[in-house]
Design a protein around this motif. Structure first.
Motif, PDB file in Angstrom:
ATOM      1  N   VAL A 158       0.777  -1.167   0.054  1.00  0.00           N
ATOM      2  CA  VAL A 158      -0.075  -0.020  -0.123  1.00  0.00           C
ATOM      3  C   VAL A 158       1.024   1.402   0.140  1.00  0.00           C
ATOM      4  CG1 VAL A 158      -1.947  -1.311   1.061  1.00  0.00           C
ATOM      5  CG2 VAL A 158      -0.408   0.240   2.494  1.00  0.00           C
ATOM      6  N   SER A 159       2.219   1.052   0.375  1.00  0.00           N
ATOM      7  CA  SER A 159       2.941   2.420   0.222  1.00  0.00           C
ATOM      8  C   SER A 159       3.910   2.573  -1.265  1.00  0.00           C
ATOM      9  CB  SER A 159       4.286   2.091   1.423  1.00  0.00           C
ATOM     10  OG  SER A 159       3.739   2.054   2.586  1.00  0.00           O
ATOM     11  N   PHE A 160       4.040   1.373  -1.790  1.00  0.00           N
ATOM     12  CA  PHE A 160       4.599   1.633  -3.145  1.00  0.00           C
ATOM     13  C   PHE A 160       3.723   1.257  -4.090  1.00  0.00           C
ATOM     14  CE2 PHE A 160       7.965   1.113   0.174  1.00  0.00           C
ATOM     15  CZ  PHE A 160       8.847   1.998  -0.263  1.00  0.00           C
ATOM     16  N   VAL A 161       4.015   2.017  -5.377  1.00  0.00           N
ATOM     17  CA  VAL A 161       3.407   1.518  -6.645  1.00  0.00           C
ATOM     18  C   VAL A 161       3.963   0.164  -6.958  1.00  0.00           C
ATOM     19  CG1 VAL A 161       3.061   2.140  -9.175  1.00  0.00           C
ATOM     20  CG2 VAL A 161       2.880   3.735  -7.274  1.00  0.00           C
ATOM     21  N   LEU A 198       3.966  23.819   0.000  1.00  0.00           N
ATOM     22  CA  LEU A 198       4.083  22.917  -0.928  1.00  0.00           C
ATOM     23  C   LEU A 198       3.317  21.763  -0.583  1.00  0.00           C
ATOM     24  CD1 LEU A 198       5.031  22.290  -4.034  1.00  0.00           C
ATOM     25  CD2 LEU A 198       7.449  21.488  -2.843  1.00  0.00           C
ATOM     26  N   LEU A 199       2.419  21.264  -1.343  1.00  0.00           N
ATOM     27  CA  LEU A 199       1.907  19.902  -1.028  1.00  0.00           C
ATOM     28  C   LEU A 199       2.535  19.054  -2.275  1.00  0.00           C
ATOM     29  CD1 LEU A 199      -1.728  21.038  -0.429  1.00  0.00           C
ATOM     30  CD2 LEU A 199      -0.031  20.719   0.980  1.00  0.00           C
ATOM     31  N   VAL A 200       3.219  18.030  -1.815  1.00  0.00           N
ATOM     32  CA  VAL A 200       3.615  16.874  -2.624  1.00  0.00           C
ATOM     33  C   VAL A 200       3.056  15.515  -2.346  1.00  0.00           C
ATOM     34  CG1 VAL A 200       5.533  15.509  -3.460  1.00  0.00           C
ATOM     35  CG2 VAL A 200       5.952  18.143  -2.442  1.00  0.00           C
ATOM     36  N   TRP A 201       2.401  15.002  -3.423  1.00  0.00           N
ATOM     37  CA  TRP A 201       1.523  13.669  -3.321  1.00  0.00           C
ATOM     38  C   TRP A 201       1.856  12.885  -4.494  1.00  0.00           C
ATOM     39  CZ3 TRP A 201      -1.228  16.153   0.590  1.00  0.00           C
ATOM     40  CH2 TRP A 201      -2.126  15.195   1.336  1.00  0.00           C
ATOM     41  N   GLY A 202       1.973  11.601  -4.111  1.00  0.00           N
ATOM     42  CA  GLY A 202       2.119  10.444  -5.265  1.00  0.00           C
ATOM     43  C   GLY A 202       0.731  10.058  -5.492  1.00  0.00           C
ATOM     44  N   GLU A 203       0.738  10.249  -6.832  1.00  0.00           N
ATOM     45  CA  GLU A 203      -0.432   9.952  -7.439  1.00  0.00           C
ATOM     46  C   GLU A 203      -1.349   8.777  -7.176  1.00  0.00           C
ATOM     47  OE1 GLU A 203      -1.930  10.273 -12.353  1.00  0.00           O
ATOM     48  OE2 GLU A 203      -0.298   9.044 -11.922  1.00  0.00           O
ATOM     49  N   GLN A 204      -0.578   7.716  -6.881  1.00  0.00           N
ATOM     50  CA  GLN A 204      -1.329   6.332  -6.469  1.00  0.00           C
ATOM     51  C   GLN A 204      -1.285   6.187  -5.146  1.00  0.00           C
ATOM     52  OE1 GLN A 204      -0.684   3.329  -9.527  1.00  0.00           O
ATOM     53  NE2 GLN A 204       0.469   4.830 -10.652  1.00  0.00           N
ATOM     54  N   ASP A 205      -1.103   7.167  -4.188  1.00  0.00           N
ATOM     55  CA  ASP A 205      -0.943   6.888  -2.683  1.00  0.00           C
ATOM     56  C   ASP A 205      -2.325   6.457  -2.207  1.00  0.00           C
ATOM     57  OD1 ASP A 205      -0.904   7.216   0.219  1.00  0.00           O
ATOM     58  OD2 ASP A 205      -0.252   9.487  -0.127  1.00  0.00           O
ATOM     59  N   GLN A 206      -2.321   5.214  -1.644  1.00  0.00           N
ATOM     60  CA  GLN A 206      -3.443   4.312  -0.943  1.00  0.00           C
ATOM     61  C   GLN A 206      -3.413   4.681   0.424  1.00  0.00           C
ATOM     62  OE1 GLN A 206      -3.775   0.349  -2.500  1.00  0.00           O
ATOM     63  NE2 GLN A 206      -1.705   0.589  -3.293  1.00  0.00           N
ATOM     64  N   VAL A 238       1.727  16.765  -7.864  1.00  0.00           N
ATOM     65  CA  VAL A 238       1.268  15.129  -8.154  1.00  0.00           C
ATOM     66  C   VAL A 238       2.471  14.749  -8.746  1.00  0.00           C
ATOM     67  CG1 VAL A 238      -0.402  13.657  -8.840  1.00  0.00           C
ATOM     68  CG2 VAL A 238      -1.094  15.878  -7.717  1.00  0.00           C
ATOM     69  N   ILE A 239       3.194  13.726  -8.124  1.00  0.00           N
ATOM     70  CA  ILE A 239       4.142  12.942  -8.690  1.00  0.00           C
ATOM     71  C   ILE A 239       3.808  11.640  -9.340  1.00  0.00           C
ATOM     72  CG2 ILE A 239       6.452  11.730  -8.362  1.00  0.00           C
ATOM     73  CD1 ILE A 239       7.067  13.794  -6.470  1.00  0.00           C
ATOM     74  N   LYS A 240       3.765  11.381 -10.706  1.00  0.00           N
ATOM     75  CA  LYS A 240       3.146  10.284 -11.198  1.00  0.00           C
ATOM     76  C   LYS A 240       3.960   8.879 -10.877  1.00  0.00           C
ATOM     77  CE  LYS A 240       1.185  12.575 -15.108  1.00  0.00           C
ATOM     78  NZ  LYS A 240      -0.024  12.459 -14.697  1.00  0.00           N
ATOM     79  N   ASN A 241       3.076   7.846 -10.950  1.00  0.00           N
ATOM     80  CA  ASN A 241       3.993   6.403 -10.645  1.00  0.00           C
ATOM     81  C   ASN A 241       4.580   6.427  -9.421  1.00  0.00           C
ATOM     82  OD1 ASN A 241       3.211   5.407 -13.433  1.00  0.00           O
ATOM     83  ND2 ASN A 241       4.719   6.666 -14.181  1.00  0.00           N
ATOM     84  N   ALA A 242       3.788   6.862  -8.546  1.00  0.00           N
ATOM     85  CA  ALA A 242       4.256   7.061  -7.047  1.00  0.00           C
ATOM     86  C   ALA A 242       2.964   6.744  -6.109  1.00  0.00           C
ATOM     87  CB  ALA A 242       5.111   8.369  -6.779  1.00  0.00           C
ATOM     88  N   GLY A 243       3.485   6.358  -4.959  1.00  0.00           N
ATOM     89  CA  GLY A 243       2.379   5.848  -4.009  1.00  0.00           C
ATOM     90  C   GLY A 243       2.688   6.741  -2.811  1.00  0.00           C
ATOM     91  N   HIS A 244       2.722   6.473  -1.607  1.00  0.00           N
ATOM     92  CA  HIS A 244       2.567   7.136  -0.317  1.00  0.00           C
ATOM     93  C   HIS A 244       3.907   7.233  -0.259  1.00  0.00           C
ATOM     94  CE1 HIS A 244       1.098   8.674   3.641  1.00  0.00           C
ATOM     95  NE2 HIS A 244       2.175   7.924   4.154  1.00  0.00           N
TER      96      HIS A 244
END
Length: 297
Positions: free
Chosen positions: A189-192, A242-250, A272-278
């Motif tokens: 759930v933390s990594f893509v 600055l808010l930084v978010w992984g696009e696929q954060d679960q 939003v950073i693509k292909n990244a999770g939490h």
């Protein structure tokens, strides 16, 4: 092999060496009332440099979460990397488990270090603490970075299925894994693209070194951030953020990033950073650091 060698302890030793080589030293500071905080501080603090505080989230200790970023910022900032209460070597005998208490302890620590103005980066739970710092001590924070920080979540979000876990107890089991299977679940759930095929003895070793202390207290920290939480009662902050978010954060889905951007308003920017999770700081470190440098420098 598993009985005579600890990969996790060896890696931890390497990070200590790396932090020391980067010009930091580890200090333990008593804040009174049975509270002690450990922090990496500059060996030589230069008044001409601005101050930067890097605040970790759940998981491995602060060194593991910020080792990749360290050398990018030590030339330009006096860098401080604290262990929050019940992480690393920081602890308290007081019963308070709120992020506002963590923030007060962190501000007290910075005061004792002679730091009264700073920029701050908070990852996940560390962002809850950083946000509370910005609310309680607006004059002390110049700029704020919140990475995958679900500070605007509401208690009802858990019941309405926003998160992959269905209950508070399940969240505790995943965020504080005590078995290899639960650690694998946390990685999923933390990594893509989580690591696969990791032997159980490596995972058991990691749990023993990183996840076996203050388990009950950390569970209380998780419980506290969900307790009676409503967006309407969340104070707004005015610092450039600055808010930084992984696009696929679960763990804290991207919807919470957009919600927080709307709540803060024009002083906040969402990346939003693509292909990244939490665990975007670990999964996409180059992009993460690039955005931090553009914002902080």
């Amino acid at each position: 092999m598993s009985k005579c060698f600890s990969f996790t302890a060896s890696r931890d030793w390497f990070y200590r060496y790396w932090f020391a080589k980067s010009g930091l030293r580890s200090v333990s500071t008593s804040l009174g009332d049975g509270t002690v905080m450990q922090c990496w501080v500059p060996k030589i603090r230069k008044p001409s440099k601005p101050n930067l505080v890097l605040v970790h989230g759940f998981g491995a200790n602060a060194m593991w979460q910020y080792a990749e970023a360290l050398h990018h910022f030590t030339p330009r900032f006096n860098v401080y990397v604290p262990d929050l209460i019940f992480f690393g070597r920081s602890y308290t005998s007081r019963p308070d488990r709120t992020e506002s208490f963590q923030a007060r302890c962190l501000m007290r620590l910075m005061d004792l270090q002679g730091v009264n103005r700073m920029c701050m980066v908070g990852i996940s739970y560390g962002g809850f603490v950083a946000y509370s710092m910005a609310v309680q001590y607006p004059q002390a924070l110049d700029r704020l970075v919140l990475c995958c920080t679900g500070v605007c979540l509401e208690e009802k979000d858990l019941k309405e299925g926003l998160f992959p876990v269905k209950s508070l107890e399940e969240a505790k089991l995943v965020l504080m894994p005590q078995t290899p299977d639960k650690l694998r679940e946390l990685m999923r759930v933390s990594f893509v693209r989580p690591a696969t095929g990791v032997p159980s003895f490596f995972l058991t070793d990691f749990i023993k070194v990183m996840c076996s202390e203050y388990v009950e207290e950390k569970g209380e920290l998780i419980q506290e951030i969900l307790k009676d939480r409503n967006l309407s009662s969340l104070p707004k902050i005015r610092q450039p953020t600055l808010l930084v978010w992984g696009e696929q954060d679960q763990i804290f889905p991207l919807e919470l990033g957009h919600r927080l951007k709307r709540h803060i308003g024009d002083s906040a920017e969402l990346v939003v950073i693509k292909n990244a999770g939490h665990a975007v700081n670990l999964e996409k470190p180059k992009e993460f650091i690039k955005h931090l440098k553009l914002f902080l420098l």
